[in-house]
Write a protein that holds these residues in place. Structure first.
Motif, PDB file in Angstrom:
ATOM      1  N   MET A   1      -0.953  -4.560 -13.737  1.00  0.00           N
ATOM      2  CA  MET A   1      -1.867  -5.051 -12.806  1.00  0.00           C
ATOM      3  C   MET A   1      -2.976  -4.314 -12.351  1.00  0.00           C
ATOM      4  SD  MET A   1      -1.403  -7.558 -11.282  1.00  0.00           S
ATOM      5  CE  MET A   1      -2.986  -8.334 -10.745  1.00  0.00           C
ATOM      6  N   LEU A   4      -5.990  -4.725 -14.764  1.00  0.00           N
ATOM      7  CA  LEU A   4      -6.893  -6.045 -14.392  1.00  0.00           C
ATOM      8  C   LEU A   4      -7.915  -5.667 -13.436  1.00  0.00           C
ATOM      9  CD1 LEU A   4      -7.681  -8.884 -14.979  1.00  0.00           C
ATOM     10  CD2 LEU A   4      -6.227  -9.450 -12.960  1.00  0.00           C
ATOM     11  N   LEU A   8     -12.127  -5.513 -14.004  1.00  0.00           N
ATOM     12  CA  LEU A   8     -12.818  -6.398 -13.004  1.00  0.00           C
ATOM     13  C   LEU A   8     -13.834  -5.524 -12.588  1.00  0.00           C
ATOM     14  CD1 LEU A   8     -10.472  -9.080 -11.397  1.00  0.00           C
ATOM     15  CD2 LEU A   8     -12.342  -9.279 -13.094  1.00  0.00           C
ATOM     16  N   LEU A  48     -12.768  -1.462  -3.055  1.00  0.00           N
ATOM     17  CA  LEU A  48     -11.433  -2.324  -2.845  1.00  0.00           C
ATOM     18  C   LEU A  48     -10.521  -2.122  -4.124  1.00  0.00           C
ATOM     19  CD1 LEU A  48     -12.395  -4.876  -0.359  1.00  0.00           C
ATOM     20  CD2 LEU A  48     -11.124  -2.913   0.240  1.00  0.00           C
ATOM     21  N   LEU A  49     -11.203  -2.531  -5.154  1.00  0.00           N
ATOM     22  CA  LEU A  49     -10.488  -2.752  -6.300  1.00  0.00           C
ATOM     23  C   LEU A  49     -10.022  -1.473  -6.969  1.00  0.00           C
ATOM     24  CD1 LEU A  49     -12.627  -5.421  -8.495  1.00  0.00           C
ATOM     25  CD2 LEU A  49     -10.510  -5.594  -7.732  1.00  0.00           C
ATOM     26  N   PHE A  52      -6.911  -0.217  -4.710  1.00  0.00           N
ATOM     27  CA  PHE A  52      -5.698  -0.688  -5.263  1.00  0.00           C
ATOM     28  C   PHE A  52      -5.298  -0.301  -6.657  1.00  0.00           C
ATOM     29  CE2 PHE A  52      -6.150  -2.948  -1.294  1.00  0.00           C
ATOM     30  CZ  PHE A  52      -4.885  -3.324  -0.898  1.00  0.00           C
ATOM     31  N   VAL A  60     -10.155   2.464   0.933  1.00  0.00           N
ATOM     32  CA  VAL A  60     -10.443   1.205   1.986  1.00  0.00           C
ATOM     33  C   VAL A  60     -11.401   1.428   3.035  1.00  0.00           C
ATOM     34  CG1 VAL A  60      -9.428  -0.881   3.123  1.00  0.00           C
ATOM     35  CG2 VAL A  60      -8.311  -0.032   1.288  1.00  0.00           C
ATOM     36  N   LEU A  64     -15.073  -0.179   4.134  1.00  0.00           N
ATOM     37  CA  LEU A  64     -15.085  -0.707   5.613  1.00  0.00           C
ATOM     38  C   LEU A  64     -16.371  -0.159   6.122  1.00  0.00           C
ATOM     39  CD1 LEU A  64     -13.499  -2.299   7.506  1.00  0.00           C
ATOM     40  CD2 LEU A  64     -12.561  -0.180   8.574  1.00  0.00           C
TER      41      LEU A  64
ATOM     42  N   GLU C   6       1.782 -12.136  -8.694  1.00  0.00           N
ATOM     43  CA  GLU C   6       0.658 -11.359  -9.596  1.00  0.00           C
ATOM     44  C   GLU C   6      -0.282 -12.260 -10.157  1.00  0.00           C
ATOM     45  OE1 GLU C   6       2.197  -8.472 -12.092  1.00  0.00           O
ATOM     46  OE2 GLU C   6       3.484  -7.487 -10.540  1.00  0.00           O
ATOM     47  N   SER C   9      -2.607 -13.659  -7.692  1.00  0.00           N
ATOM     48  CA  SER C   9      -3.486 -12.558  -7.666  1.00  0.00           C
ATOM     49  C   SER C   9      -4.501 -12.451  -8.486  1.00  0.00           C
ATOM     50  CB  SER C   9      -2.996 -11.061  -7.157  1.00  0.00           C
ATOM     51  OG  SER C   9      -3.625 -10.088  -7.174  1.00  0.00           O
ATOM     52  N   ALA C  10      -4.117 -11.980  -9.894  1.00  0.00           N
ATOM     53  CA  ALA C  10      -5.075 -12.149 -10.985  1.00  0.00           C
ATOM     54  C   ALA C  10      -6.126 -13.371 -10.829  1.00  0.00           C
ATOM     55  CB  ALA C  10      -4.475 -12.242 -12.077  1.00  0.00           C
ATOM     56  N   THR C  51     -12.076 -11.858  -3.487  1.00  0.00           N
ATOM     57  CA  THR C  51     -11.595 -10.700  -3.950  1.00  0.00           C
ATOM     58  C   THR C  51     -10.703 -10.328  -2.917  1.00  0.00           C
ATOM     59  OG1 THR C  51     -13.728 -10.034  -5.109  1.00  0.00           O
ATOM     60  CG2 THR C  51     -12.213  -8.276  -4.914  1.00  0.00           C
ATOM     61  N   LEU C  55      -6.572  -9.283  -3.453  1.00  0.00           N
ATOM     62  CA  LEU C  55      -6.031  -7.935  -3.341  1.00  0.00           C
ATOM     63  C   LEU C  55      -5.095  -8.055  -2.026  1.00  0.00           C
ATOM     64  CD1 LEU C  55      -9.176  -5.747  -3.459  1.00  0.00           C
ATOM     65  CD2 LEU C  55      -7.210  -5.559  -5.024  1.00  0.00           C
ATOM     66  N   GLN C  58      -1.626  -7.934  -3.482  1.00  0.00           N
ATOM     67  CA  GLN C  58      -0.941  -6.741  -3.858  1.00  0.00           C
ATOM     68  C   GLN C  58      -0.812  -5.749  -2.725  1.00  0.00           C
ATOM     69  OE1 GLN C  58      -3.371  -5.223  -6.713  1.00  0.00           O
ATOM     70  NE2 GLN C  58      -4.082  -6.917  -7.594  1.00  0.00           N
ATOM     71  N   ALA C  59      -1.009  -6.072  -1.534  1.00  0.00           N
ATOM     72  CA  ALA C  59      -1.088  -5.198  -0.460  1.00  0.00           C
ATOM     73  C   ALA C  59       0.289  -4.464  -0.201  1.00  0.00           C
ATOM     74  CB  ALA C  59      -1.854  -5.626   1.006  1.00  0.00           C
ATOM     75  N   PRO C  60       0.566  -3.350   0.161  1.00  0.00           N
ATOM     76  CA  PRO C  60       1.732  -2.753   0.634  1.00  0.00           C
ATOM     77  C   PRO C  60       2.347  -3.146   1.652  1.00  0.00           C
ATOM     78  CG  PRO C  60       0.166  -1.079   0.512  1.00  0.00           C
ATOM     79  CD  PRO C  60      -0.629  -2.244   0.227  1.00  0.00           C
ATOM     80  N   LYS C  67      -6.433  -4.630   7.283  1.00  0.00           N
ATOM     81  CA  LYS C  67      -7.902  -3.517   7.293  1.00  0.00           C
ATOM     82  C   LYS C  67      -8.688  -4.359   6.015  1.00  0.00           C
ATOM     83  CE  LYS C  67      -7.308   0.779   7.418  1.00  0.00           C
ATOM     84  NZ  LYS C  67      -7.011   2.180   7.026  1.00  0.00           N
ATOM     85  N   LEU C  68      -7.923  -5.231   5.012  1.00  0.00           N
ATOM     86  CA  LEU C  68      -8.792  -5.747   4.154  1.00  0.00           C
ATOM     87  C   LEU C  68      -9.445  -6.829   4.775  1.00  0.00           C
ATOM     88  CD1 LEU C  68      -6.522  -6.042   0.952  1.00  0.00           C
ATOM     89  CD2 LEU C  68      -8.627  -4.995   1.181  1.00  0.00           C
ATOM     90  N   LEU C  70     -10.285  -7.109   7.968  1.00  0.00           N
ATOM     91  CA  LEU C  70     -11.380  -6.808   8.575  1.00  0.00           C
ATOM     92  C   LEU C  70     -12.601  -6.139   7.832  1.00  0.00           C
ATOM     93  CD1 LEU C  70     -12.127  -5.727  11.585  1.00  0.00           C
ATOM     94  CD2 LEU C  70     -11.401  -3.386  10.965  1.00  0.00           C
TER      95      LEU C  70
END
Lengths: 90, 82, 105
Positions: A1, A4, A8, A48-49, A52, A60, A64, C6, C9-10, C51, C55, C58-60, C67-68, C70
């Protein structure tokens, strides 16, 4: 994952290189600023990419901050610089 | 690896352009772009705290302050030679 | 065997990258400030939006996802404000909007 994500991010960086051409050549000041704003947004996406892909959650926060400060730069341009008679070649 | 090479290329191009251009506004714009790319480089080097500082100071605040100073400079110049 | 999350997400990430590409091409090819503003808005809102959506899958945890979102909302607000400021300033400076051949006739 995460492969990718990295691919990108690289692709977006190529986009940035193309936009750099517009910053360097852009005919009017506004064109340069718009390209710089695009740099800001794409920079946020790349951060961001990367956050992760590498598992670094702190990136992150950097993204922001970048999104927030793009506004200040643009507002400084619109309210301070461009109201003067500035033709871009001085 | 390719990502890093592209990043270094973009950094060098923007730095050289910012230093060699006679147009002050263009130099400021390229400085902002350089700060952004530098933040990406720090992020890539696993230093998120420095990336945070560079994004705030290098790309954000210094850019806005330089733009402000440039605006004052143009106004002064116009007043002196109407 | 990739999970359906996944794959989704991709897919969303790739759509976002395509919007960024469109924004960059528009910035390089469009004729004047207003049309370039339009291209930039596409990259800002949709590119970053897709984007962030990709993501998000995929966030934990919930906090990371919030936050993303935001980040995206801040970028939206900044983009809208700046588009308005720059377009108004350009019009006040007397920059004529670009017209196609058909509009001229």
């Amino acid at each position: 994952m995460s492969e990718l994500n990295l691919i990108l991010a690289g692709f977006l960086l190529v986009n940035l290189l193309a936009a750099l051409w517009r910053v360097a050549r852009g005919p009017t000041p506004a064109d340069r600023l718009l390209a710089a704003l695009l740099f800001g947004t794409v920079g946020v996406a790349i951060l961001l990419l990367l956050a992760f892909a590498g598992g670094e959650a702190a990136l992150v926060d950097a993204a922001l901050l970048l999104a927030l400060l793009a506004l200040i730069t643009g507002a400084a341009f619109a309210r301070r610089i461009w109201r003067e008679e500035h033709d871009g070649h001085s | 690896m390719i990502f890093d090479l592209l990043l270094v290329t973009a950094l060098l191009v923007s730095a050289v352009h910012a230093l060699s251009t006679p147009d002050l506004f263009r130099a400021v714009m390229l400085f902002i772009v350089f700060g952004l790319l530098m933040a990406l480089a720090w992020a890539r080097l696993n230093a998120p705290d420095i990336a945070l500082a560079e994004a705030a100071i290098g790309a954000g605040l210094t850019g806005a302050l330089l733009l402000d100073a440039l605006g004052h400079l143009h106004r002064k110049r116009r007043e002196r030679s109407p | 065997m990739m999970g359906i999350l996944e794959v989704a997400s991709a897919l969303l990430l790739i759509i976002g990258a395509v919007f960024f590409l469109a924004g960059t091409i528009g910035l390089l090819r469009f004729p004047d400030v207003y049309t370039r503003l339009h291209a930039l808005a596409k990259a800002d809102n949709l590119g970053l939006g897709f984007t962030v959506l990709g993501l998000l899958l995929q966030a934990p945890g919930v906090a990371a996802g919030m936050k993303l979102i935001l980040v995206w909302l801040l970028a939206l607000a900044a983009s809208a404000t700046l588009s308005y400021l720059i377009a108004r300033r350009a019009l006040a400076r007397g920059i004529e909007p670009w017209k196609s051949e058909e509009d001229e006739r």
